[in-house]
Design an enzyme around this catalytic site. Sequence first.
Site, PDB file in Angstrom:
ATOM      1  N   THR A  43       0.842  -1.204   0.000  1.00  0.00           N
ATOM      2  CA  THR A  43       0.000   0.000   0.000  1.00  0.00           C
ATOM      3  C   THR A  43       0.875   1.251   0.000  1.00  0.00           C
ATOM      4  O   THR A  43       0.629   2.211  -0.733  1.00  0.00           O
ATOM      5  CB  THR A  43      -0.905  -0.009   1.267  1.00  0.00           C
TER       6      THR A  43
ATOM      7  N   HIS B  24       1.201  -9.670  -6.759  1.00  0.00           N
ATOM      8  CA  HIS B  24       1.752 -10.533  -5.704  1.00  0.00           C
ATOM      9  C   HIS B  24       2.230 -11.861  -6.303  1.00  0.00           C
ATOM     10  O   HIS B  24       2.654 -12.760  -5.570  1.00  0.00           O
ATOM     11  CB  HIS B  24       0.673 -10.868  -4.665  1.00  0.00           C
TER      12      HIS B  24
ATOM     13  N   TYR C 252      11.259  -2.536   3.570  1.00  0.00           N
ATOM     14  CA  TYR C 252      10.273  -1.730   4.309  1.00  0.00           C
ATOM     15  C   TYR C 252      10.935  -0.975   5.467  1.00  0.00           C
ATOM     16  O   TYR C 252      10.742   0.235   5.615  1.00  0.00           O
ATOM     17  CB  TYR C 252       9.185  -2.684   4.807  1.00  0.00           C
TER      18      TYR C 252
END
Length: 312
Positions: free
Chosen positions: A63, A119, A207
């Site tokens: 996201t 994905h 991340y």
Amino acid sequence: MEEAIETLPQHTCSWLKNRFTLYKHEDVWNSKDFLEGKLLAQQRFKADPSDIFLCSFPKTGTTWLKALVFAIITREKFNESTSPLLNTLPHDCILFLEKDLEKIEENRKNSFFPPINTHIHYHSLPKSIITSNCKIVYIYRNMKDVLVSYYHFARQIVKLQIEDAPFEEAFDEFCKGILNFGPYWDHILGYWKASLEKPEIFLFMKYEDMKKYPTTNVKKLAEFIGHPFTIEEEKAGVIENIIKLCSFENLSNLEVNKSGNHQAGKTQVIENRLFFRKAEDEEWKNYFTEEMIEKIDKLIDEKLGATGLVLK
Ligand code: PAP
């Protein structure tokens, strides 16, 4: 297609009170919607060499990456007070290969080729993506937080309270690779191995590093996708504005992301707020026993030690 899917190995997740069934195809577990989407993409999708793919395992920062990429590529048209991100879920700004094939094909008719998210594991990607040498941005996140994030997402989708969804069972299934798009390590390994052969078409983004060094990472991302920032833009604070616009604090507090819904598959509608939970690093420490830590660290070493990506 439905009939063929029913012949595949199946697993119904008891920790989700049997409300979620997975099917194994090409050594990957998938819910029916996503598997159908993958098969359709494999049959129909024709990549263009200029396509850029944002590839990720669920719950690794998709996201956020989508929001950043959308803000980067639309920054000449919109700024932080006019961006569609203010009233649209990032998943509805950047299309998803397994679900949005028709919209992607429609875009192409209008010579419009924005980045596409998927994905799908590397070995299952539609062949033309590989033969066209399309650029790939791959985001990944430490395995333990992905597990916790997936646990909450999956149980909330099937509307279970924490006390009704045993974390220990979710942990065991994750470690067996049984979750939507699992195993996680195979997803990473597929992209990582491919990147060794063609490093120039891959950008790996972690991340946790994106959180620690947002400016460097957003600059790198913009350059890689062909929208580098000019010196004037840097001086004018455009990078910082994009980082703020796409921050968890900002996005998670927008009305659309607090109360809207997302059509996630043919049959599945997901509340937007489920894509914005806590975004904390090392939250797993509140969930894992010593025994679990030992087990998963061993698994990470065994499966991914050679990659040097360090997902503990
Ligand atoms: P998806 O695969 O279902 O799209 P994905 O976006 O990859 O999920 O991951 C969701 C995680 O990213 C959530 O983590 P958590 O469960 O540990 O909280 C979510 O909170 C986090 N997240 C969402 N938006 C952002 C953002 N803007 N910045 C950082 N983290 C974010």
